[in-house]
Design an enzyme around this catalytic site. Structure first.
Site, mmCIF file in Angstrom:
data_model
loop_
_atom_site.group_PDB
_atom_site.id
_atom_site.type_symbol
_atom_site.label_atom_id
_atom_site.label_comp_id
_atom_site.label_asym_id
_atom_site.label_seq_id
_atom_site.Cartn_x
_atom_site.Cartn_y
_atom_site.Cartn_z
ATOM 1 N N TYR A 154 0.824 -1.208 0.000
ATOM 2 C CA TYR A 154 0.000 0.000 0.000
ATOM 3 C C TYR A 154 0.859 1.260 0.000
ATOM 4 O O TYR A 154 0.469 2.297 -0.534
ATOM 5 C CB TYR A 154 -0.951 -0.022 1.195
ATOM 6 C CG TYR A 154 -2.249 0.722 0.969
ATOM 7 C CD1 TYR A 154 -2.961 0.583 -0.207
ATOM 8 C CD2 TYR A 154 -2.762 1.560 1.951
ATOM 9 C CE1 TYR A 154 -4.158 1.240 -0.416
ATOM 10 C CE2 TYR A 154 -3.965 2.235 1.763
ATOM 11 C CZ TYR A 154 -4.652 2.066 0.578
ATOM 12 O OH TYR A 154 -5.838 2.739 0.377
ATOM 13 N N LYS A 161 -3.605 8.101 3.009
ATOM 14 C CA LYS A 161 -4.800 7.827 3.809
ATOM 15 C C LYS A 161 -4.614 8.296 5.252
ATOM 16 O O LYS A 161 -5.572 8.776 5.886
ATOM 17 C CB LYS A 161 -5.130 6.333 3.782
ATOM 18 C CG LYS A 161 -5.628 5.837 2.431
ATOM 19 C CD LYS A 161 -6.944 6.485 2.014
ATOM 20 C CE LYS A 161 -7.504 5.856 0.759
ATOM 21 N NZ LYS A 161 -8.750 6.525 0.308
#
Length: 255
Positions: A154, A161
């Site tokens: 990720y 995020k």
């Protein structure tokens, strides 16, 4: 008109296919009494085609959240379809391939900056562009993927995020005086277009289904969409700066 969102006017971003969380939000919102306006950018004709699959075809306006002119004109474009907004759904995220799939140490700043601009800063930008249309009781809801941990593959999207989650809290702080709420829904992994663009994202799938106490359906966007609807509704009038996990309980279980 009846339903959880009866009479609400919503701006929903991020509808690219009918497998997206944003599409499920728009569909359920209409079924629960809301008027929905969609945004798209780039592949606008695709969004317009998907919009026809909703219970009621929804208007689509072009918005690039990194374009100051688009943001400045957003309120006027929305007013062509509704006279105000009660809620905004931010379902936007993008990172160049160098920022994903194990490239954390090598990704150049230019690519990281793009990821942060589109995935993090746009949350504030979109909210401010829509603010002239909103009144006390309104809500901004975004989508995140639990940023309290470092996830394999990720990489910089995880950092983006984390920034999004912080930005939501600051938005809650600064818009609270105007009666506007800001909350996020942290959904578990779903087989969306966004997930398919992340090399190795399938690593999450097996472990999530095994470890989530409630189990986890990788193709069911409705639980996350329902959480968004609840946060957009009048049933959470004193909740802001919050992150609601819709992940089968995975986040609560130790490794």
């Amino acid at each position: 008109m009846s339903g959880l969102l009866a009479g609400k006017r919503l701006l929903v971003t991020g509808v690219i296919t009918d497998a997206s969380i944003a599409f499920s939000v728009a569909k359920l919102a209409q079924e629960n009494g809301a008027q929905v306006v969609l945004t798209g950018y780039g592949r606008l004709s695709l969004v317009e085609r998907i919009a026809k699959r909703l219970p009621e075809p929804a208007p689509v306006i072009e918005v690039d959240v990194t374009n100051t002119e688009h943001l400045a004109g957003l309120a006027d474009r929305v007013r062509e379809h509704v006279d105000g907004l009660d809620g905004v759904v931010h379902s936007i995220g993008f990172a160049p391939q160098s920022c994903l799939g194990g490239g954390f140490l090598d990704a150049p700043w230019e690519d990281v900056a793009t990821a942060l601009h589109v995935s993090t800063f746009s949350y504030k930008s979109l909210a401010m562009a829509a603010l002239p249309l909103m009144s006390p009781g309104g809500a901004v809801v975004g989508l995140t993927f639990d940023a309290t941990k470092a996830w394999p593959v990720y990489d910089w999207m995880g950092v983006a995020k984390a920034g999004l989650e912080s930005a939501s809290r600051y938005l809650a702080l600064h818009l609270g005086k105007q009666g506007i709420r800001s909350n996020l829904v942290a959904a578990g992994p779903l087989r969306t277009i966004a997930a398919k663009s992340i090399p190795g994202f399938d690593q999450f799938e097996e472990v999530w289904a095994e470890r989530a106490p409630l189990g986890w359906n990788l193709t069911d966007q409705e639980p996350a969409a329902r959480a968004c609807l609840a946060l957009l509704s009048d049933w959470f009038p004193a909740t802001t700066g919050e992150i609601v996990h819709v992940d089968g309980g995975y986040h609560a279980i130790g490794s």
